[in-house]
Design a protein around this motif. Structure first.
Motif, PDB file in Angstrom:
ATOM      1  N   ASP A  24       1.042  -1.283  -0.101  1.00 56.08           N
ATOM      2  CA  ASP A  24       0.128  -0.234   0.130  1.00 56.08           C
ATOM      3  C   ASP A  24       0.774   1.184   0.118  1.00 56.08           C
ATOM      4  OD1 ASP A  24      -2.172  -1.479   0.106  1.00 56.08           O
ATOM      5  OD2 ASP A  24      -2.524  -1.331   2.363  1.00 56.08           O
ATOM      6  N   PRO A  25       0.393   2.278  -0.755  1.00 57.03           N
ATOM      7  CA  PRO A  25       1.316   3.560  -0.665  1.00 57.03           C
ATOM      8  C   PRO A  25       1.371   4.330   0.908  1.00 57.03           C
ATOM      9  CG  PRO A  25      -0.932   3.927  -1.485  1.00 57.03           C
ATOM     10  CD  PRO A  25      -0.876   2.403  -1.188  1.00 57.03           C
ATOM     11  N   ILE A  26       2.674   4.398   1.067  1.00 53.47           N
ATOM     12  CA  ILE A  26       2.866   5.428   2.318  1.00 53.47           C
ATOM     13  C   ILE A  26       2.257   6.847   1.936  1.00 53.47           C
ATOM     14  CG2 ILE A  26       4.646   6.180   3.840  1.00 53.47           C
ATOM     15  CD1 ILE A  26       6.081   3.821   3.088  1.00 53.47           C
ATOM     16  N   LYS A  27       1.332   7.467   2.633  1.00 56.09           N
ATOM     17  CA  LYS A  27       0.892   8.685   2.513  1.00 56.09           C
ATOM     18  C   LYS A  27       1.806   9.805   3.233  1.00 56.09           C
ATOM     19  CE  LYS A  27      -3.550   6.884   1.364  1.00 56.09           C
ATOM     20  NZ  LYS A  27      -5.094   7.262   1.849  1.00 56.09           N
ATOM     21  N   LEU A  28       2.519  10.547   2.368  1.00 55.98           N
ATOM     22  CA  LEU A  28       3.337  11.820   3.120  1.00 55.98           C
ATOM     23  C   LEU A  28       2.509  13.081   2.921  1.00 55.98           C
ATOM     24  CD1 LEU A  28       5.264   9.380   2.420  1.00 55.98           C
ATOM     25  CD2 LEU A  28       7.249  11.245   2.366  1.00 55.98           C
ATOM     26  N   THR A  29       2.632  13.804   4.188  1.00 58.67           N
ATOM     27  CA  THR A  29       1.742  15.075   3.831  1.00 58.67           C
ATOM     28  C   THR A  29       2.710  16.180   3.252  1.00 58.67           C
ATOM     29  OG1 THR A  29       2.462  15.884   6.026  1.00 58.67           O
ATOM     30  CG2 THR A  29       0.257  14.541   5.844  1.00 58.67           C
ATOM     31  N   LEU A  30       1.909  16.807   2.471  1.00 58.87           N
ATOM     32  CA  LEU A  30       2.449  18.095   1.857  1.00 58.87           C
ATOM     33  C   LEU A  30       1.811  19.438   2.337  1.00 58.87           C
ATOM     34  CD1 LEU A  30       2.772  17.400  -1.969  1.00 58.87           C
ATOM     35  CD2 LEU A  30       4.359  17.298  -0.289  1.00 58.87           C
ATOM     36  N   HIS A  31       2.719  20.446   2.521  1.00 52.46           N
ATOM     37  CA  HIS A  31       2.206  21.775   3.104  1.00 52.46           C
ATOM     38  C   HIS A  31       2.321  22.789   2.128  1.00 52.46           C
ATOM     39  CE1 HIS A  31       1.233  19.311   6.526  1.00 52.46           C
ATOM     40  NE2 HIS A  31       2.630  19.394   6.969  1.00 52.46           N
ATOM     41  N   ASP A  32       2.346  24.076   2.644  1.00 51.80           N
ATOM     42  CA  ASP A  32       2.544  25.292   1.582  1.00 51.80           C
ATOM     43  C   ASP A  32       3.664  26.204   1.904  1.00 51.80           C
ATOM     44  OD1 ASP A  32       1.835  26.196   4.391  1.00 51.80           O
ATOM     45  OD2 ASP A  32       0.017  27.355   3.900  1.00 51.80           O
ATOM     46  N   TRP A  33       4.651  25.570   2.179  1.00 56.36           N
ATOM     47  CA  TRP A  33       6.275  26.336   2.113  1.00 56.36           C
ATOM     48  C   TRP A  33       7.216  25.376   1.312  1.00 56.36           C
ATOM     49  CZ3 TRP A  33       4.301  24.206   6.950  1.00 56.36           C
ATOM     50  CH2 TRP A  33       5.252  23.499   7.546  1.00 56.36           C
ATOM     51  N   GLY A  51      11.908   0.856  -2.741  1.00 57.07           N
ATOM     52  CA  GLY A  51      10.851  -0.175  -3.355  1.00 57.07           C
ATOM     53  C   GLY A  51       9.626   0.080  -2.980  1.00 57.07           C
ATOM     54  N   TYR A  52       9.292   1.140  -2.165  1.00 57.84           N
ATOM     55  CA  TYR A  52       7.966   1.479  -1.534  1.00 57.84           C
ATOM     56  C   TYR A  52       7.248   2.307  -2.553  1.00 57.84           C
ATOM     57  CZ  TYR A  52       9.925  -0.097   2.878  1.00 57.84           C
ATOM     58  OH  TYR A  52      10.352  -0.893   3.936  1.00 57.84           O
ATOM     59  N   ASN A  53       5.766   2.076  -2.442  1.00 57.29           N
ATOM     60  CA  ASN A  53       4.820   2.963  -3.198  1.00 57.29           C
ATOM     61  C   ASN A  53       4.736   4.205  -2.246  1.00 57.29           C
ATOM     62  OD1 ASN A  53       4.307   1.203  -5.296  1.00 57.29           O
ATOM     63  ND2 ASN A  53       2.896  -0.125  -4.008  1.00 57.29           N
ATOM     64  N   VAL A  54       4.609   5.359  -3.019  1.00 58.17           N
ATOM     65  CA  VAL A  54       4.769   6.760  -2.279  1.00 58.17           C
ATOM     66  C   VAL A  54       3.535   7.499  -2.830  1.00 58.17           C
ATOM     67  CG1 VAL A  54       5.666   8.795  -1.437  1.00 58.17           C
ATOM     68  CG2 VAL A  54       7.006   6.712  -1.531  1.00 58.17           C
ATOM     69  N   GLU A  55       2.806   8.141  -1.890  1.00 61.24           N
ATOM     70  CA  GLU A  55       1.688   8.846  -2.205  1.00 61.24           C
ATOM     71  C   GLU A  55       1.664  10.389  -1.411  1.00 61.24           C
ATOM     72  OE1 GLU A  55      -3.022   9.235  -2.001  1.00 61.24           O
ATOM     73  OE2 GLU A  55      -2.354   7.513  -2.140  1.00 61.24           O
TER      74      GLU A  55
END
Length: 310
Positions: A24-33, A51-55
């Motif tokens: 399953d994708p590892i979900k990394l958070t994105l912000h605004d800077w 080798g991981y899936n990333v979202e």
């Protein structure tokens, strides 16, 4: 948002340990800077090389903790001691969010002014000088009150509370975006217009512009939580912002679902200097986040390769 892997040939052989981990994708958070986008993209690229899936998921800085608690979001790569401490403590106390350690960067976030303003406001950088010269920082929209240009509302920071607690004749105006904040600084600095704003490090601005941080009463947790502590016995937040590390955090389930990925995230380390240079490349030199991350990874392969658990 999807970024292209920068070293597709590296670390693509899946180890037996990785084969047992979730696809399953590892979900990394994105912000605004820009700095946070760089940090997160860099970590995502390294995880993809392993080798991981990333979202990547766009999320508000403070509001992201709700998703980290439930596991709808998995990893937050930049939690600043200066603004996220209360939210971190609350999230860690639930047991659903865990601290993955320091990023290697040290955070400063505070009110900042250009040095030319000291002629108009003698006594700076001591905060008490602002009681007598708030009008020196006024604009047509705020006069006779001074204007403090804060970061986007989602950044937190308690600036409105501080103005009230310290009885400063300033109006807090929040920039809509990180880019707008620094565009206004650039324009004011070139014209030597009055400006007081939120500035932070690691960033290119403290090196590019000659100025100083305001020296407020020293921060303490009690100052934020106990009105009786500090220069105003009737109000909290009557002190400066905290300083300290920039942290990484994750949903507690990451350790079980992707144990070696969690170790790689814990191993992530980068310096203020490296980050400041990358932010400058994006904000000043017009490069994309992808380009800047790719260049850093090419030049620092030994460093990021060591984060990956073989």
């Amino acid at each position: 948002m999807k970024y292209i892997s920068v070293a597709a040939a590296a670390f693509m052989a899946v180890t037996p340990a990785l084969a047992q981990e979730s696809s399953d994708p590892i979900k990394l958070t994105l912000h605004d800077w820009s700095g946070q986008l760089i940090t997160t993209t860099l970590m995502g690229e390294v995880l993809e090389e392993a080798g991981y899936n990333v979202e990547y998921v766009q999320a508000d800085y403070i509001a992201q903790f709700a998703g980290l608690k439930t596991g709808d979001l998995h990893v937050a790569m930049e939690l600043w001691e200066t603004t996220a401490r209360e939210a971190m403590d609350e999230a860690f106390a639930t047991g659903n969010v865990v601290n993955l350690g320091e990023t290697g960067m040290m955070a400063i976030e505070e009110w900042w002014y250009p040095s030319y303003m000291e002629e108009k406001c003698p006594g700076l950088p001591n905060w008490e000088a602002l009681k007598d010269c708030a009008d020196a920082f006024s604009t047509a929209e705020t006069a006779p009150m001074g204007r403090y240009l804060g970061g986007p509302v989602t950044w937190g920071g308690f600036d409105d509370e501080r103005v009230e607690a310290l009885e400063l004749d300033f109006e807090v105006v929040h920039a809509g975006t990180d880019a707008a904040l620094f565009a206004e600084l650039e324009a004011a600095y070139q014209r030597k217009d009055p400006i007081m704003l939120w500035l932070y490090s690691p960033h290119w601005a403290p090196a590019k512009f000659d100025g100083k941080y305001v020296e407020f009463p020293a921060y303490s947790p009690e100052c934020y939580n106990d009105p009786s502590v500090g220069v105003n016995p009737d109000a909290a937040y009557d002190c400066g912002k905290p300083t300290g590390p920039i942290w990484k955090a994750a949903w507690a389930g990451v350790a079980e679902k992707w144990p070696n990925a969690e170790k790689a995230i814990k191993n992530f380390k980068i310096s203020n200097e490296d980050m400041g240079a990358m932010v400058a490349d994006v904000d000043l030199n017009g490069k994309s986040v992808d380009e800047v991350v790719a260049a850093w990874m090419t030049e620092n392969k030994d460093a990021w390769s060591s984060w990956i658990v073989k």
